[in-house]
Design a protein around this motif. Structure first.
Motif, mmCIF file in Angstrom:
data_model
loop_
_atom_site.group_PDB
_atom_site.id
_atom_site.type_symbol
_atom_site.label_atom_id
_atom_site.label_comp_id
_atom_site.label_asym_id
_atom_site.label_seq_id
_atom_site.Cartn_x
_atom_site.Cartn_y
_atom_site.Cartn_z
ATOM 1 N N ARG A 59 -3.614 -2.807 -3.413
ATOM 2 C CA ARG A 59 -4.818 -2.020 -3.202
ATOM 3 C C ARG A 59 -4.748 -1.239 -1.894
ATOM 4 N NH1 ARG A 59 -9.641 -6.183 -2.700
ATOM 5 N NH2 ARG A 59 -10.798 -4.219 -2.512
ATOM 6 N N SER A 60 -5.312 -0.040 -1.923
ATOM 7 C CA SER A 60 -5.320 0.792 -0.710
ATOM 8 C C SER A 60 -6.728 1.283 -0.373
ATOM 9 C CB SER A 60 -4.383 1.990 -0.898
ATOM 10 O OG SER A 60 -4.753 2.751 -2.031
ATOM 11 N N GLN B 86 0.833 -1.206 0.000
ATOM 12 C CA GLN B 86 0.000 0.000 0.000
ATOM 13 C C GLN B 86 0.868 1.256 0.000
ATOM 14 O OE1 GLN B 86 -2.576 -0.556 3.412
ATOM 15 N NE2 GLN B 86 -4.181 -1.495 2.167
ATOM 16 N N ALA C 154 -5.036 -2.192 5.662
ATOM 17 C CA ALA C 154 -4.150 -3.344 5.537
ATOM 18 C C ALA C 154 -4.621 -4.541 6.364
ATOM 19 C CB ALA C 154 -2.722 -2.951 5.915
#
Length: 205
Positions: free
Chosen positions: A140-141, A134, A145
């Motif tokens: 993906r962000s 991230q 997390a």
């Protein structure tokens, strides 16, 4: 007063019980203490001298397996989080495929708390890899997390418990599923695996 080290035959008996349990559970996930004891060439009484009950024996199997999984996680040192996740998924799948029934037992609802505690180092590794990805924009962000790491964990649980280990495409499925949850498209996954062909089918450390 110092405690004595376990006698050699006691250590060997305990190891034999654990090995017999792995094989017995592979043939029958509901194998009884009597079956496991006979497989180990020991009496039921001797087995109970090492383990209080069947659940204690299964918890020991989980702890031993978790130690191997945690060791694999500690060996992953790829700087690219995407490659690290793919390599981790591949090596963990190879390990789990050899003891799939025992792994499925470890991941069932009755043992999830014990498994989660035993696999804490592995879970931290996955979460750290997701955070790194991230931070550098490779993963993906849109989700925190810890959430992505948990989704990866749940997917792995499903793959291990539902997929036939003899299926030659199972490892590839596991790796692709991890990368998909982490945010890669199928095209990006294709490109990554094409440029790093050792990721799927790589030898265990």
């Amino acid at each position: 007063m110092t405690s004595r080290a376990p006698r050699r035959d006691a250590v060997e008996n305990r190891a034999g019980i654990l090995d017999a349990a792995r094989h017995a559970l592979a043939n029958d996930p509901y194998a009884s203490v009597d079956v496991i004891a006979r497989s180990a060439g020991l009496s039921r009484r001797t087995l109970y001298g090492h383990f209080d009950d069947r659940e204690a024996l299964i918890r020991e199997l989980i702890a031993n397996g978790a130690q191997r999984f945690n060791t694999i996680a500690a060996s992953i040192d790829d700087p690219d989080p995407r490659i690290a996740l793919a390599r981790l998924a591949s090596r963990l799948w190879q390990e789990a495929a050899h003891v799939q029934v025992a792994a499925a037992l470890a991941l069932d609802e009755a043992h999830l708390a014990d498994t989660a505690e035993a696999l804490a180092p592995l879970r931290r590794t996955v979460a750290d890899l997701v955070r790194r990805g991230q931070d550098d924009g490779s993963l993906r962000s849109d989700l925190p997390a810890p959430t992505v790491a948990r989704l990866i964990e749940e997917m792995a649980r499903t793959v291990v418990s539902r997929t036939d280990a003899a299926n030659t495409g199972a490892e590839n499925l596991a790796v692709r599923s991890v990368l998909s949850i982490a945010g890669l498209s199928w095209r990006e996954t294709d490109d990554l695996l094409a440029s790093h062909s050792e990721l799927v089918g790589a030898e265990k450390p």
